[in-house]
Design a protein around this motif. Sequence first.
Motif, PDB file in Angstrom:
ATOM      1  N   GLY A  10      34.023  32.576  19.177  1.00 15.51           N
ATOM      2  CA  GLY A  10      33.622  31.621  20.220  1.00 15.51           C
ATOM      3  C   GLY A  10      33.964  32.147  21.592  1.00 15.51           C
ATOM      4  O   GLY A  10      34.407  31.420  22.474  1.00 15.51           O
ATOM      5  N   SER A  12      31.933  33.568  23.850  1.00 20.00           N
ATOM      6  CA  SER A  12      30.856  33.733  24.830  1.00 20.00           C
ATOM      7  C   SER A  12      31.036  32.851  26.055  1.00 20.00           C
ATOM      8  O   SER A  12      30.441  33.124  27.105  1.00 20.00           O
ATOM      9  N   ILE A  15      36.700  28.165  26.447  1.00 23.88           N
ATOM     10  CA  ILE A  15      38.085  28.562  26.170  1.00 23.88           C
ATOM     11  C   ILE A  15      38.152  30.011  25.685  1.00 23.88           C
ATOM     12  O   ILE A  15      39.047  30.769  26.064  1.00 23.88           O
ATOM     13  N   ARG A  35      27.650  34.010  18.129  1.00 27.80           N
ATOM     14  CA  ARG A  35      26.533  34.192  17.195  1.00 27.80           C
ATOM     15  C   ARG A  35      25.490  35.176  17.672  1.00 27.80           C
ATOM     16  O   ARG A  35      24.824  35.798  16.852  1.00 27.80           O
ATOM     17  N   CYS A  58      28.461  37.397  15.406  1.00 24.07           N
ATOM     18  CA  CYS A  58      29.095  36.924  14.170  1.00 24.07           C
ATOM     19  C   CYS A  58      29.030  35.402  14.111  1.00 24.07           C
ATOM     20  O   CYS A  58      29.546  34.721  14.999  1.00 24.07           O
ATOM     21  N   ASP A  59      28.396  34.903  13.062  1.00 26.63           N
ATOM     22  CA  ASP A  59      28.476  33.472  12.768  1.00 26.63           C
ATOM     23  C   ASP A  59      29.678  33.277  11.860  1.00 26.63           C
ATOM     24  O   ASP A  59      29.716  33.802  10.734  1.00 26.63           O
ATOM     25  N   VAL A  60      30.658  32.523  12.327  1.00 27.14           N
ATOM     26  CA  VAL A  60      31.915  32.407  11.566  1.00 27.14           C
ATOM     27  C   VAL A  60      31.745  31.634  10.260  1.00 27.14           C
ATOM     28  O   VAL A  60      32.651  31.623   9.426  1.00 27.14           O
ATOM     29  N   ASN A  86      38.643  30.300  17.268  1.00 30.25           N
ATOM     30  CA  ASN A  86      38.385  29.334  18.342  1.00 30.25           C
ATOM     31  C   ASN A  86      36.987  28.729  18.285  1.00 30.25           C
ATOM     32  O   ASN A  86      36.765  27.638  18.811  1.00 30.25           O
ATOM     33  N   THR A 138      42.203  26.998  17.413  1.00 31.98           N
ATOM     34  CA  THR A 138      41.971  25.934  18.383  1.00 31.98           C
ATOM     35  C   THR A 138      41.727  24.641  17.632  1.00 31.98           C
ATOM     36  O   THR A 138      40.699  24.468  16.969  1.00 31.98           O
ATOM     37  N   GLY A 139      42.721  23.758  17.691  1.00 29.46           N
ATOM     38  CA  GLY A 139      42.539  22.405  17.187  1.00 29.46           C
ATOM     39  C   GLY A 139      42.061  21.527  18.323  1.00 29.46           C
ATOM     40  O   GLY A 139      41.214  21.947  19.130  1.00 29.46           O
ATOM     41  N   TYR A 152      34.125  14.630  14.491  1.00 31.39           N
ATOM     42  CA  TYR A 152      34.736  15.796  15.161  1.00 31.39           C
ATOM     43  C   TYR A 152      36.264  15.706  15.065  1.00 31.39           C
ATOM     44  O   TYR A 152      36.941  16.689  14.736  1.00 31.39           O
ATOM     45  N   LYS A 156      39.117  18.316  13.287  1.00 31.69           N
ATOM     46  CA  LYS A 156      40.292  18.908  13.939  1.00 31.69           C
ATOM     47  C   LYS A 156      41.591  18.498  13.239  1.00 31.69           C
ATOM     48  O   LYS A 156      42.565  19.239  13.258  1.00 31.69           O
ATOM     49  N   GLY A 183      43.526  18.855  25.152  1.00 32.70           N
ATOM     50  CA  GLY A 183      42.818  17.628  25.507  1.00 32.70           C
ATOM     51  C   GLY A 183      41.456  18.018  26.075  1.00 32.70           C
ATOM     52  O   GLY A 183      40.945  19.113  25.821  1.00 32.70           O
ATOM     53  N   VAL A 185      38.577  19.524  28.029  1.00 38.72           N
ATOM     54  CA  VAL A 185      38.460  20.762  28.807  1.00 38.72           C
ATOM     55  C   VAL A 185      37.063  20.827  29.418  1.00 38.72           C
ATOM     56  O   VAL A 185      36.065  20.537  28.747  1.00 38.72           O
ATOM     57  N   THR A 187      34.241  22.435  29.860  1.00 34.31           N
ATOM     58  CA  THR A 187      33.490  23.597  29.382  1.00 34.31           C
ATOM     59  C   THR A 187      31.991  23.331  29.320  1.00 34.31           C
ATOM     60  O   THR A 187      31.252  24.118  28.762  1.00 34.31           O
TER      61      THR A 187
HETATM   62  N1  LIG Z   1      35.937  21.439  25.512  1.00 34.52           N
HETATM   63  C1  LIG Z   1      36.873  20.575  25.088  1.00 34.52           C
HETATM   64  O1  LIG Z   1      37.097  19.510  25.682  1.00 34.52           O
HETATM   65  C2  LIG Z   1      37.698  20.915  23.870  1.00 34.52           C
HETATM   66  C3  LIG Z   1      38.861  20.173  23.635  1.00 34.52           C
HETATM   67  C4  LIG Z   1      39.630  20.465  22.525  1.00 34.52           C
HETATM   68  C5  LIG Z   1      39.240  21.465  21.663  1.00 34.52           C
HETATM   69  N2  LIG Z   1      38.096  22.184  21.905  1.00 34.52           N
HETATM   70  C6  LIG Z   1      37.741  23.219  20.955  1.00 34.52           C
HETATM   71  O2  LIG Z   1      37.813  24.467  21.624  1.00 34.52           O
HETATM   72  C7  LIG Z   1      36.990  25.425  20.972  1.00 34.52           C
HETATM   73  C8  LIG Z   1      36.125  26.094  21.994  1.00 34.52           C
HETATM   74  O3  LIG Z   1      35.409  25.061  22.637  1.00 34.52           O
HETATM   75  P1  LIG Z   1      34.768  25.170  24.079  1.00 34.52           P
HETATM   76  O4  LIG Z   1      34.851  23.818  24.710  1.00 34.52           O
HETATM   77  O5  LIG Z   1      35.257  26.362  24.799  1.00 34.52           O
HETATM   78  O6  LIG Z   1      33.256  25.289  23.583  1.00 34.52           O
HETATM   79  P2  LIG Z   1      31.942  25.933  24.120  1.00 34.52           P
HETATM   80  O7  LIG Z   1      32.035  26.203  25.566  1.00 34.52           O
HETATM   81  O8  LIG Z   1      30.863  25.066  23.607  1.00 34.52           O
HETATM   82  O9  LIG Z   1      31.976  27.282  23.294  1.00 34.52           O
HETATM   83  C9  LIG Z   1      31.890  27.293  21.910  1.00 34.52           C
HETATM   84  C10 LIG Z   1      31.950  28.730  21.460  1.00 34.52           C
HETATM   85  O10 LIG Z   1      31.886  28.766  20.037  1.00 34.52           O
HETATM   86  C11 LIG Z   1      30.805  29.626  19.655  1.00 34.52           C
HETATM   87  N3  LIG Z   1      30.299  29.161  18.377  1.00 34.52           N
HETATM   88  C12 LIG Z   1      29.871  27.931  18.028  1.00 34.52           C
HETATM   89  N4  LIG Z   1      29.530  27.896  16.735  1.00 34.52           N
HETATM   90  C13 LIG Z   1      29.751  29.153  16.250  1.00 34.52           C
HETATM   91  C14 LIG Z   1      29.622  29.769  14.983  1.00 34.52           C
HETATM   92  N5  LIG Z   1      29.145  29.091  13.918  1.00 34.52           N
HETATM   93  N6  LIG Z   1      29.962  31.075  14.835  1.00 34.52           N
HETATM   94  C15 LIG Z   1      30.442  31.775  15.894  1.00 34.52           C
HETATM   95  N7  LIG Z   1      30.588  31.246  17.127  1.00 34.52           N
HETATM   96  C16 LIG Z   1      30.240  29.960  17.291  1.00 34.52           C
HETATM   97  C17 LIG Z   1      29.834  29.562  20.820  1.00 34.52           C
HETATM   98  O11 LIG Z   1      29.079  30.740  20.908  1.00 34.52           O
HETATM   99  P3  LIG Z   1      27.523  30.879  20.534  1.00 34.52           P
HETATM  100  O12 LIG Z   1      26.886  29.519  20.732  1.00 34.52           O
HETATM  101  O13 LIG Z   1      27.079  31.911  21.512  1.00 34.52           O
HETATM  102  O14 LIG Z   1      27.566  31.341  19.131  1.00 34.52           O
HETATM  103  C18 LIG Z   1      30.803  29.525  21.997  1.00 34.52           C
HETATM  104  O15 LIG Z   1      31.256  30.832  22.299  1.00 34.52           O
HETATM  105  C19 LIG Z   1      36.215  24.645  19.899  1.00 34.52           C
HETATM  106  O16 LIG Z   1      36.837  24.797  18.654  1.00 34.52           O
HETATM  107  C20 LIG Z   1      36.347  23.204  20.381  1.00 34.52           C
HETATM  108  O17 LIG Z   1      36.223  22.270  19.321  1.00 34.52           O
HETATM  109  C21 LIG Z   1      37.321  21.937  22.989  1.00 34.52           C
END
Ligand SMILES: NC(=O)c1ccc[n+]([C@@H]2O[C@H](COP(=O)([O-])OP(=O)(O)OC[C@H]3O[C@@H](n4cnc5c(N)ncnc54)[C@H](OP(=O)(O)O)[C@@H]3O)[C@@H](O)[C@H]2O)c1
Length: 235
Positions: A10, A12, A15, A35, A58-60, A86, A138-139, A152, A156, A183, A185, A187
């Motif tokens: 994750g 790209s 976080i 991905r 890579c799709d995880v 993550n 990352t929880g 969701y 977590k 909490g 973020v 993004t």
């Molecule tokens: N944003 C928040 O408020 C928040 C709060 C708590 C926890 N989190 C957690 O933090 C982590 C990162 O979130 P973020 O907010 O930074 O999200 P984001 O900006 O939406 O980024 C998600 C990342 O995960 C990748 N991804 C999604 N599905 C995938 C898969 N099947 N295989 C490989 N890569 C995949 C996406 O890349 P591609 O789409 O390019 O594959 C992207 O790089 C997640 O686990 C999320 O649940 C987020």
Amino acid sequence: MNDPVFLITGASRGIGAATARLAVGSGYRVVLAARTHHSVAELAAQLGGPDRVLPVACDVTEWDQISGIVRQVQDTWGRLDVAFANAGSSVVTSFLGADGAPPDQWRDMVLANVYGPALTARATLPALVASGGHLVFTGSAAGRGVRPGNLYSATKWAVNGLAQNIRAECVGTGVRVTLVQPGLVDTGGIPPERAHDPKLEPGDVARAVLYAVTQPATVDVNEILVRPVGQGAYR
Ligand SMILES: NC(=O)c1ccc[n+]([C@@H]2O[C@H](COP(=O)([O-])OP(=O)(O)OC[C@H]3O[C@@H](n4cnc5c(N)ncnc54)[C@H](OP(=O)(O)O)[C@@H]3O)[C@@H](O)[C@H]2O)c1
């Protein structure tokens, strides 16, 4: 040159990308996984040359892909020191009514958030045992409390259990396992009803990750809960 190697799924954006920036600045060689290759290739070009940053598609949720990436990293750089599981996604859900995404859209989130980190752990742990390395998940703050109707949040909670069970299995290996629970973020994927809530920056979470992985090898930071000032107790 034998600098430690840090794999981020994750990577790209959000976080993952912020953690990649800090990890490169802290002297790690970094593997950026998402991905599509193009989504990490541009960031890789910004962060360093191919001797420092490796972008991979890579799709995880696909075992062949995540295990193949770990083989590629070991073939390329001969070691893996930190794996940051993550990658994840989120859709709004309800179990009672018609609000939120239809059930056929729930599967990808459950696979990305639970099966993906489980496969990432399985694929990376042999290399982490060899290096005395560190597995970070990352929880979410949503994985510690009740969010009515929120699948969701349940995914977590599962990551919380995954981290604890893997840490228990790793006793005696030297591997450390950290669960980072952010909490809200900023993004870009925030649901409209939370648009005006207080938010962390992705870099705030990245600093928590780097704090955990830069402790002495005898220190296992089990959990970090990091929330924006003013976030409601049940948000
Ligand atoms: N944003 C928040 O408020 C928040 C709060 C708590 C926890 N989190 C957690 O933090 C982590 C990162 O979130 P973020 O907010 O930074 O999200 P984001 O900006 O939406 O980024 C998600 C990342 O995960 C990748 N991804 C999604 N599905 C995938 C898969 N099947 N295989 C490989 N890569 C995949 C996406 O890349 P591609 O789409 O390019 O594959 C992207 O790089 C997640 O686990 C999320 O649940 C987020």
